[in-house]
Design an enzyme around this catalytic site. Structure first.
Site, mmCIF file in Angstrom:
data_model
loop_
_atom_site.group_PDB
_atom_site.id
_atom_site.type_symbol
_atom_site.label_atom_id
_atom_site.label_comp_id
_atom_site.label_asym_id
_atom_site.label_seq_id
_atom_site.Cartn_x
_atom_site.Cartn_y
_atom_site.Cartn_z
ATOM 1 N N HIS A 33 13.762 -27.967 -15.110
ATOM 2 C CA HIS A 33 12.653 -28.670 -14.454
ATOM 3 C C HIS A 33 12.964 -28.905 -12.968
ATOM 4 C CE1 HIS A 33 12.035 -30.224 -18.711
ATOM 5 N NE2 HIS A 33 10.872 -29.677 -18.432
ATOM 6 N N LYS A 144 9.003 -19.234 -16.225
ATOM 7 C CA LYS A 144 8.756 -18.012 -16.988
ATOM 8 C C LYS A 144 9.325 -18.053 -18.402
ATOM 9 C CE LYS A 144 8.375 -14.508 -13.339
ATOM 10 N NZ LYS A 144 8.978 -13.253 -12.834
#
Length: 276
Positions: A33, A144
Protein backbone atom coordinates in the site's frame (compact mmCIF):
# COMPACT_ATOMS: atom_id res chain seq x y z
CA UNK A 1 -2.13 14.61 7.77
CA UNK A 2 -5.90 14.97 7.96
CA UNK A 3 -8.09 12.09 9.15
CA UNK A 4 -11.60 12.59 7.76
CA UNK A 5 -14.65 10.44 8.41
CA UNK A 6 -17.53 12.15 6.56
CA UNK A 7 -18.20 12.99 2.94
CA UNK A 8 -19.20 16.55 3.81
CA UNK A 9 -15.93 17.19 5.63
CA UNK A 10 -13.96 15.58 2.83
CA UNK A 11 -15.57 17.72 0.14
CA UNK A 12 -15.07 20.86 2.19
CA UNK A 13 -11.38 20.12 2.70
CA UNK A 14 -10.71 19.18 -0.93
CA UNK A 15 -12.23 22.40 -2.29
CA UNK A 16 -8.86 24.04 -1.69
CA UNK A 17 -6.87 21.16 -3.24
CA UNK A 18 -8.85 19.87 -6.23
CA UNK A 19 -5.76 18.40 -7.90
CA UNK A 20 -5.71 15.22 -5.85
CA UNK A 21 -4.82 11.56 -6.40
CA UNK A 22 -6.71 8.73 -4.71
CA UNK A 23 -5.41 5.41 -3.40
CA UNK A 24 -8.42 3.23 -2.45
CA UNK A 25 -7.67 0.59 0.20
CA UNK A 26 -9.43 -1.58 2.75
CA UNK A 27 -6.78 -0.73 5.33
CA UNK A 28 -4.45 -3.07 7.18
CA UNK A 29 -1.72 -1.10 5.43
CA UNK A 30 1.49 -2.86 4.44
CA UNK A 31 4.50 -2.02 2.27
CA UNK A 32 2.53 -2.70 -0.91
CA UNK A 33 0.00 0.00 0.00
CA UNK A 34 2.77 2.41 0.90
CA UNK A 35 4.31 1.95 -2.55
CA UNK A 36 0.97 2.91 -4.09
CA UNK A 37 0.97 6.10 -2.04
CA UNK A 38 4.54 6.85 -3.14
CA UNK A 39 3.40 6.34 -6.74
CA UNK A 40 0.51 8.76 -6.19
CA UNK A 41 2.29 11.55 -4.30
CA UNK A 42 4.17 13.25 -7.19
CA UNK A 43 1.10 13.13 -9.43
CA UNK A 44 -1.07 15.64 -7.57
CA UNK A 45 -1.15 18.39 -4.97
CA UNK A 46 -2.88 16.13 -2.45
CA UNK A 47 -2.74 12.38 -1.86
CA UNK A 48 -5.93 10.85 -0.48
CA UNK A 49 -5.97 7.30 0.88
CA UNK A 50 -9.39 5.83 1.51
CA UNK A 51 -9.76 3.09 4.13
CA UNK A 52 -13.04 1.21 3.97
CA UNK A 53 -13.84 -2.48 4.29
CA UNK A 54 -16.47 -2.85 1.61
CA UNK A 55 -19.18 -5.36 2.47
CA UNK A 56 -20.52 -5.37 -1.11
CA UNK A 57 -17.45 -7.13 -2.50
CA UNK A 58 -17.49 -9.96 0.04
CA UNK A 59 -19.41 -13.14 -0.69
CA UNK A 60 -21.30 -15.17 1.92
CA UNK A 61 -18.28 -17.41 2.45
CA UNK A 62 -15.79 -14.54 2.59
CA UNK A 63 -14.63 -13.23 5.93
CA UNK A 64 -15.94 -9.66 6.04
CA UNK A 65 -16.23 -9.61 9.83
CA UNK A 66 -12.74 -11.01 10.31
CA UNK A 67 -11.01 -8.57 7.97
CA UNK A 68 -8.50 -6.69 10.16
CA UNK A 69 -9.36 -3.10 11.06
CA UNK A 70 -6.14 -1.32 12.07
CA UNK A 71 -6.93 2.36 11.51
CA UNK A 72 -4.54 3.84 14.09
CA UNK A 73 -1.58 1.82 12.87
CA UNK A 74 -2.54 2.53 9.25
CA UNK A 75 -2.58 6.28 9.88
CA UNK A 76 0.82 6.18 11.55
CA UNK A 77 2.33 4.38 8.55
CA UNK A 78 0.66 6.70 6.04
CA UNK A 79 1.67 9.84 7.89
CA UNK A 80 5.28 8.66 7.94
CA UNK A 81 5.46 8.72 4.13
CA UNK A 82 3.68 12.04 3.64
CA UNK A 83 0.09 11.08 2.91
CA UNK A 84 -2.10 14.20 3.03
CA UNK A 85 -5.59 12.83 3.76
CA UNK A 86 -6.96 9.57 5.11
CA UNK A 87 -10.67 9.20 4.35
CA UNK A 88 -12.06 6.55 6.69
CA UNK A 89 -15.87 6.55 6.56
CA UNK A 90 -17.97 4.06 8.47
CA UNK A 91 -20.51 1.88 6.67
CA UNK A 92 -23.44 4.19 7.41
CA UNK A 93 -21.54 7.11 5.89
CA UNK A 94 -20.69 5.34 2.64
CA UNK A 95 -24.00 3.47 2.39
CA UNK A 96 -26.57 5.66 4.17
CA UNK A 97 -29.37 3.68 2.51
CA UNK A 98 -29.50 0.25 0.86
CA UNK A 99 -27.34 0.36 -2.28
CA UNK A 100 -29.96 -0.55 -4.87
CA UNK A 101 -28.04 1.16 -7.69
CA UNK A 102 -24.87 -0.76 -8.49
CA UNK A 103 -22.26 -0.96 -11.24
CA UNK A 104 -22.54 -4.25 -13.12
CA UNK A 105 -19.36 -4.92 -15.12
CA UNK A 106 -19.60 -7.05 -18.21
CA UNK A 107 -17.13 -9.02 -20.25
CA UNK A 108 -14.69 -10.33 -17.65
CA UNK A 109 -16.63 -10.19 -14.39
CA UNK A 110 -17.74 -13.84 -14.52
CA UNK A 111 -14.42 -15.53 -15.27
CA UNK A 112 -11.44 -16.37 -13.02
CA UNK A 113 -11.96 -14.33 -9.84
CA UNK A 114 -15.53 -13.57 -10.85
CA UNK A 115 -16.32 -17.26 -11.21
CA UNK A 116 -14.87 -18.06 -7.79
CA UNK A 117 -16.40 -15.00 -6.09
CA UNK A 118 -19.74 -14.19 -7.79
CA UNK A 119 -20.71 -10.54 -7.46
CA UNK A 120 -17.26 -9.52 -6.24
CA UNK A 121 -16.52 -7.13 -9.09
CA UNK A 122 -19.97 -5.56 -8.88
CA UNK A 123 -19.15 -4.65 -5.29
CA UNK A 124 -15.68 -3.38 -6.20
CA UNK A 125 -16.87 -1.26 -9.13
CA UNK A 126 -19.74 0.20 -7.11
CA UNK A 127 -17.63 1.30 -4.15
CA UNK A 128 -14.85 2.67 -6.36
CA UNK A 129 -17.31 4.73 -8.39
CA UNK A 130 -18.77 6.11 -5.14
CA UNK A 131 -15.28 6.98 -3.91
CA UNK A 132 -14.52 8.69 -7.22
CA UNK A 133 -17.68 10.78 -6.83
CA UNK A 134 -16.78 11.70 -3.25
CA UNK A 135 -13.09 12.49 -3.75
CA UNK A 136 -13.24 13.64 -7.40
CA UNK A 137 -9.59 12.75 -8.01
CA UNK A 138 -7.69 13.49 -11.20
CA UNK A 139 -6.09 10.06 -10.92
CA UNK A 140 -6.33 6.87 -8.86
CA UNK A 141 -3.64 4.25 -8.21
CA UNK A 142 -4.24 0.50 -8.01
CA UNK A 143 -1.84 -2.41 -7.65
CA UNK A 144 -1.38 -4.96 -10.42
CA UNK A 145 -1.50 -7.85 -7.96
CA UNK A 146 -5.29 -7.70 -8.35
CA UNK A 147 -4.95 -7.86 -12.12
CA UNK A 148 -8.54 -8.60 -13.07
CA UNK A 149 -9.78 -5.86 -10.77
CA UNK A 150 -7.49 -3.40 -12.54
CA UNK A 151 -9.00 -4.29 -15.93
CA UNK A 152 -12.54 -3.97 -14.55
CA UNK A 153 -11.81 -0.50 -13.18
CA UNK A 154 -9.96 0.66 -16.29
CA UNK A 155 -12.92 -0.40 -18.42
CA UNK A 156 -15.41 1.28 -16.07
CA UNK A 157 -13.51 4.57 -16.20
CA UNK A 158 -13.24 4.42 -19.98
CA UNK A 159 -16.80 3.39 -20.79
CA UNK A 160 -18.42 5.75 -18.28
CA UNK A 161 -16.16 8.62 -19.43
CA UNK A 162 -14.91 9.25 -15.89
CA UNK A 163 -12.38 12.09 -15.65
CA UNK A 164 -10.01 9.87 -13.67
CA UNK A 165 -6.72 8.49 -14.90
CA UNK A 166 -6.28 4.89 -13.74
CA UNK A 167 -2.64 4.29 -12.80
CA UNK A 168 -1.44 0.72 -12.33
CA UNK A 169 1.52 0.09 -10.05
CA UNK A 170 3.73 -2.97 -10.19
CA UNK A 171 3.26 -5.73 -7.63
CA UNK A 172 5.45 -5.34 -4.56
CA UNK A 173 7.17 -8.54 -3.42
CA UNK A 174 9.03 -9.81 -0.41
CA UNK A 175 12.66 -10.77 -0.88
CA UNK A 176 11.66 -14.38 -1.58
CA UNK A 177 9.20 -13.38 -4.31
CA UNK A 178 5.90 -13.58 -2.42
CA UNK A 179 3.48 -10.86 -3.53
CA UNK A 180 2.67 -8.64 -0.55
CA UNK A 181 -0.92 -8.95 0.66
CA UNK A 182 -2.90 -8.40 3.83
CA UNK A 183 -3.76 -12.10 3.65
CA UNK A 184 -0.14 -13.10 4.18
CA UNK A 185 -0.43 -12.40 7.92
CA UNK A 186 -2.71 -15.42 8.25
CA UNK A 187 -0.03 -17.82 7.01
CA UNK A 188 1.58 -20.04 9.61
CA UNK A 189 5.41 -20.04 9.65
CA UNK A 190 5.42 -23.28 7.67
CA UNK A 191 2.92 -21.90 5.15
CA UNK A 192 4.88 -18.66 4.85
CA UNK A 193 7.99 -20.63 3.90
CA UNK A 194 5.95 -22.48 1.25
CA UNK A 195 4.05 -19.43 -0.07
CA UNK A 196 6.68 -18.21 -2.60
CA UNK A 197 6.06 -21.38 -4.61
CA UNK A 198 3.07 -19.69 -6.29
CA UNK A 199 5.31 -17.02 -7.80
CA UNK A 200 7.88 -19.64 -8.81
CA UNK A 201 5.24 -21.76 -10.55
CA UNK A 202 4.02 -18.74 -12.52
CA UNK A 203 7.60 -17.95 -13.51
CA UNK A 204 8.10 -21.53 -14.72
CA UNK A 205 5.00 -21.23 -16.91
CA UNK A 206 6.23 -17.87 -18.19
CA UNK A 207 9.65 -19.27 -19.06
CA UNK A 208 8.05 -22.15 -20.99
CA UNK A 209 5.84 -19.75 -22.95
CA UNK A 210 8.78 -17.46 -23.72
CA UNK A 211 10.72 -20.36 -25.18
CA UNK A 212 7.93 -21.08 -27.64
CA UNK A 213 5.62 -23.51 -25.87
CA UNK A 214 2.01 -22.93 -26.90
CA UNK A 215 0.49 -25.92 -25.12
CA UNK A 216 -1.04 -23.60 -22.55
CA UNK A 217 -3.52 -26.13 -21.23
CA UNK A 218 -0.73 -28.60 -20.52
CA UNK A 219 1.37 -25.97 -18.79
CA UNK A 220 -1.60 -24.93 -16.66
CA UNK A 221 -2.32 -28.52 -15.65
CA UNK A 222 1.32 -29.17 -14.75
CA UNK A 223 1.49 -26.02 -12.66
CA UNK A 224 -1.74 -26.93 -10.87
CA UNK A 225 -0.41 -30.40 -10.10
CA UNK A 226 2.84 -28.95 -8.76
CA UNK A 227 0.94 -26.78 -6.29
CA UNK A 228 -1.37 -29.60 -5.26
CA UNK A 229 1.63 -31.85 -4.52
CA UNK A 230 2.76 -29.29 -1.94
CA UNK A 231 -0.57 -28.89 -0.17
CA UNK A 232 -2.14 -26.03 -2.14
CA UNK A 233 -5.77 -25.95 -3.31
CA UNK A 234 -5.61 -24.06 -6.62
CA UNK A 235 -8.60 -22.28 -8.11
CA UNK A 236 -6.78 -21.59 -11.38
CA UNK A 237 -3.39 -21.24 -13.01
CA UNK A 238 -3.95 -19.84 -16.48
CA UNK A 239 -2.35 -18.08 -19.44
CA UNK A 240 -4.49 -15.23 -20.81
CA UNK A 241 -4.39 -12.19 -23.06
CA UNK A 242 -3.66 -9.02 -21.13
CA UNK A 243 -6.32 -6.97 -22.86
CA UNK A 244 -9.41 -8.98 -21.95
CA UNK A 245 -8.23 -12.07 -20.02
CA UNK A 246 -9.54 -14.38 -22.71
CA UNK A 247 -7.67 -17.45 -23.93
CA UNK A 248 -4.81 -16.34 -26.19
CA UNK A 249 -4.50 -17.02 -29.89
CA UNK A 250 -1.19 -18.19 -31.29
CA UNK A 251 -0.38 -14.70 -32.59
CA UNK A 252 -1.10 -12.92 -29.27
CA UNK A 253 2.14 -11.57 -27.80
CA UNK A 254 1.02 -9.57 -24.73
CA UNK A 255 0.11 -12.21 -22.15
CA UNK A 256 -0.36 -12.58 -18.41
CA UNK A 257 -0.11 -15.72 -16.29
CA UNK A 258 -2.52 -15.60 -13.38
CA UNK A 259 -2.82 -17.83 -10.35
CA UNK A 260 -5.08 -18.12 -7.31
CA UNK A 261 -4.82 -20.84 -4.70
CA UNK A 262 -5.43 -21.51 -1.03
CA UNK A 263 -2.55 -22.42 1.22
CA UNK A 264 -4.09 -23.39 4.52
CA UNK A 265 -6.75 -20.77 5.22
CA UNK A 266 -5.47 -17.79 3.17
CA UNK A 267 -6.23 -17.52 -0.52
CA UNK A 268 -3.27 -16.02 -2.39
CA UNK A 269 -3.29 -14.25 -5.76
CA UNK A 270 -0.41 -13.50 -8.11
CA UNK A 271 0.29 -12.81 -11.77
CA UNK A 272 3.13 -12.24 -14.18
CA UNK A 273 2.99 -10.22 -17.41
CA UNK A 274 5.07 -11.44 -20.31
CA UNK A 275 5.73 -10.45 -23.93
CA UNK A 276 6.57 -13.09 -26.50
Amino acid sequence: MELIHTVAELRSYLKSVPNNVLVPTMGNVHEGHLRLVEEASPRGACTVVSIFVNRLQFGPKDEFDRYPRTLQEDCEKLQSIGCDVVFAPDEAELYPEPQTYTVQPSGIEDILEGAVRPGHFRGVATVVLKLFNMVQPRAAVFGKKDYQQCLVLQTMARQLALPVEIILAETVRAADGLALSSRNQYLTPTERAEAPRLARVLLEVADAVRTGTHAYTTLEAEATTELERHGWRPDYITVRRRTDLQMPHLDDSELVILGAARLGTPRLLDNLEITI
